[in-house]
Write a protein that holds these residues in place. Sequence first.
Motif, PDB file in Angstrom:
ATOM      1  N   ILE A  91       0.827  -1.203   0.000  1.00  0.00           N
ATOM      2  CA  ILE A  91       0.000   0.000   0.000  1.00  0.00           C
ATOM      3  C   ILE A  91       0.864   1.257   0.000  1.00  0.00           C
ATOM      4  O   ILE A  91       0.632   2.197  -0.766  1.00  0.00           O
ATOM      5  CB  ILE A  91      -0.952   0.003   1.212  1.00  0.00           C
ATOM      6  N   VAL A  92       1.854   1.299   0.887  1.00  0.00           N
ATOM      7  CA  VAL A  92       2.768   2.453   0.965  1.00  0.00           C
ATOM      8  C   VAL A  92       4.196   1.906   0.885  1.00  0.00           C
ATOM      9  O   VAL A  92       4.890   1.771   1.886  1.00  0.00           O
ATOM     10  CB  VAL A  92       2.567   3.264   2.257  1.00  0.00           C
ATOM     11  N   PRO A  93       4.648   1.566  -0.317  1.00  0.00           N
ATOM     12  CA  PRO A  93       5.922   0.849  -0.462  1.00  0.00           C
ATOM     13  C   PRO A  93       7.139   1.641  -0.010  1.00  0.00           C
ATOM     14  O   PRO A  93       8.174   1.042   0.317  1.00  0.00           O
ATOM     15  CB  PRO A  93       5.980   0.535  -1.963  1.00  0.00           C
ATOM     16  N   GLU A  94       7.045   2.976   0.032  1.00  0.00           N
ATOM     17  CA  GLU A  94       8.206   3.781   0.407  1.00  0.00           C
ATOM     18  C   GLU A  94       8.349   3.939   1.913  1.00  0.00           C
ATOM     19  O   GLU A  94       9.372   4.447   2.386  1.00  0.00           O
ATOM     20  CB  GLU A  94       8.098   5.161  -0.257  1.00  0.00           C
ATOM     21  N   ALA A  95       7.355   3.533   2.683  1.00  0.00           N
ATOM     22  CA  ALA A  95       7.422   3.666   4.135  1.00  0.00           C
ATOM     23  C   ALA A  95       8.242   2.526   4.734  1.00  0.00           C
ATOM     24  O   ALA A  95       8.038   1.362   4.407  1.00  0.00           O
ATOM     25  CB  ALA A  95       6.024   3.676   4.733  1.00  0.00           C
ATOM     26  N   ALA A  96       9.170   2.874   5.604  1.00  0.00           N
ATOM     27  CA  ALA A  96      10.008   1.861   6.250  1.00  0.00           C
ATOM     28  C   ALA A  96       9.163   0.975   7.155  1.00  0.00           C
ATOM     29  O   ALA A  96       8.168   1.424   7.744  1.00  0.00           O
ATOM     30  CB  ALA A  96      11.111   2.535   7.055  1.00  0.00           C
ATOM     31  N   ASP A 155      -0.027  -8.957  12.923  1.00  0.00           N
ATOM     32  CA  ASP A 155       0.287 -10.370  12.711  1.00  0.00           C
ATOM     33  C   ASP A 155       0.503 -10.696  11.239  1.00  0.00           C
ATOM     34  O   ASP A 155       1.390 -11.469  10.868  1.00  0.00           O
ATOM     35  CB  ASP A 155      -0.819 -11.258  13.279  1.00  0.00           C
ATOM     36  N   SER A 156      -0.310 -10.097  10.373  1.00  0.00           N
ATOM     37  CA  SER A 156      -0.179 -10.356   8.941  1.00  0.00           C
ATOM     38  C   SER A 156       0.648  -9.298   8.230  1.00  0.00           C
ATOM     39  O   SER A 156       1.059  -9.490   7.089  1.00  0.00           O
ATOM     40  CB  SER A 156      -1.569 -10.412   8.295  1.00  0.00           C
ATOM     41  N   ASP A 157       0.872  -8.163   8.906  1.00  0.00           N
ATOM     42  CA  ASP A 157       1.527  -6.984   8.315  1.00  0.00           C
ATOM     43  C   ASP A 157       0.727  -6.473   7.126  1.00  0.00           C
ATOM     44  O   ASP A 157       1.288  -6.042   6.126  1.00  0.00           O
ATOM     45  CB  ASP A 157       2.977  -7.292   7.912  1.00  0.00           C
ATOM     46  N   TRP A 158      -0.589  -6.513   7.257  1.00  0.00           N
ATOM     47  CA  TRP A 158      -1.462  -5.963   6.225  1.00  0.00           C
ATOM     48  C   TRP A 158      -2.039  -4.630   6.693  1.00  0.00           C
ATOM     49  O   TRP A 158      -2.378  -4.467   7.875  1.00  0.00           O
ATOM     50  CB  TRP A 158      -2.614  -6.927   5.921  1.00  0.00           C
ATOM     51  N   ALA A 159      -2.147  -3.691   5.762  1.00  0.00           N
ATOM     52  CA  ALA A 159      -2.814  -2.419   6.031  1.00  0.00           C
ATOM     53  C   ALA A 159      -4.319  -2.634   6.056  1.00  0.00           C
ATOM     54  O   ALA A 159      -4.871  -3.384   5.244  1.00  0.00           O
ATOM     55  CB  ALA A 159      -2.440  -1.396   4.970  1.00  0.00           C
ATOM     56  N   HIS A 197      -3.514   7.477   2.064  1.00  0.00           N
ATOM     57  CA  HIS A 197      -4.155   6.176   2.232  1.00  0.00           C
ATOM     58  C   HIS A 197      -4.048   5.663   3.665  1.00  0.00           C
ATOM     59  O   HIS A 197      -4.935   4.961   4.145  1.00  0.00           O
ATOM     60  CB  HIS A 197      -3.498   5.129   1.308  1.00  0.00           C
ATOM     61  N   SER A 198      -2.927   5.970   4.303  1.00  0.00           N
ATOM     62  CA  SER A 198      -2.638   5.446   5.637  1.00  0.00           C
ATOM     63  C   SER A 198      -2.098   6.562   6.519  1.00  0.00           C
ATOM     64  O   SER A 198      -1.432   7.487   6.018  1.00  0.00           O
ATOM     65  CB  SER A 198      -1.599   4.316   5.552  1.00  0.00           C
TER      66      SER A 198
END
Length: 313
Positions: free
Chosen positions: A34-39, A58-62, A236-237
């Motif tokens: 979703i936000v690929p540039e965020a660490a 747990d899933s690391d899903w947004a 988005h986030s």
Amino acid sequence: MTNENERVQRMVLGNVEVIRVVEWQRPFAPASGIVPEAAADVWKDNEDWLAPDHWEPDSDWAVLALQTWVLRSSGRTILVDTGAGNGRERPGMPPFHRCQGDFLDLLARVDVRPQDVDVVVNTHLHVDHVGWNTVDADGEWVPTFPHAQYLIPAADDFHYGPDNAYGNGLQAVDRLIYEDSIAPIHHAGQSVLWDGLHRIDEHLTLESAPGHTPGSSVLRLVSASDRAVFVGDLVHSPVQILQPCCNSNACLAPEQAAASRRRVLQRAADERELLVPAHFGGTGAVEVRQERGGFTLGPWATASPRKRASVTE
């Protein structure tokens, strides 16, 4: 999944009633997608408030919401974005392919019938913002809201329409989206193309904020002492408030998108505007604060039926 009791929420900003209509809220995709540039650390370091409304550790899903904002302003009913729609062919987009949802029933719960809607705002022309523009009537797509004026960003209409060969042909689905959700609005004579600034009424003004798409826009609300800005997919986030240089995976012009995001966040912080993104979970809206040259999150909005909006720390 969204709690049934939380699918419709109300608040009042100045003289404008704001109704949040949530089709669903759920883990949508990997956070890094979703936000690929965020660490990765920005998610983990803020887990205490990102979870569970914005991130599933747990899933690391947004976690994202699909929702529409209904505004009652100056005697008119205005919809901000219209979700994904039902019965659409969206190959390669599983969350939106051949959906069957209850959006119109949700509108009925807040006493909004299709014929009652005066204005539809499409902040931009992505799949999850235009779907309920139309409905299937005996095999033909027709406007869902027969008396509404549909406000469509001119730059997006050009980019995603036939003049620019449906988004330069980058995604075959863009042609399907335009043909079933935008072209019928034009054919019915209900569309208004705009660019730059467009005033809807004394409280509401549309403003271009390009980058996510060529015509991506925000809607500003100014009424009495209250301020809000409906930012579509500019954010988005919540991690993009902390790191406004980070774009979503769907931003077509990354540098321009980041510049628009920073500009809108700066004004939101300066003017104490409530930030209302299209896909935030939780209560859906938050204040922005300036901190050490960047931005941080202020209080979240709370919604109470027929009451003025408040914020909670």
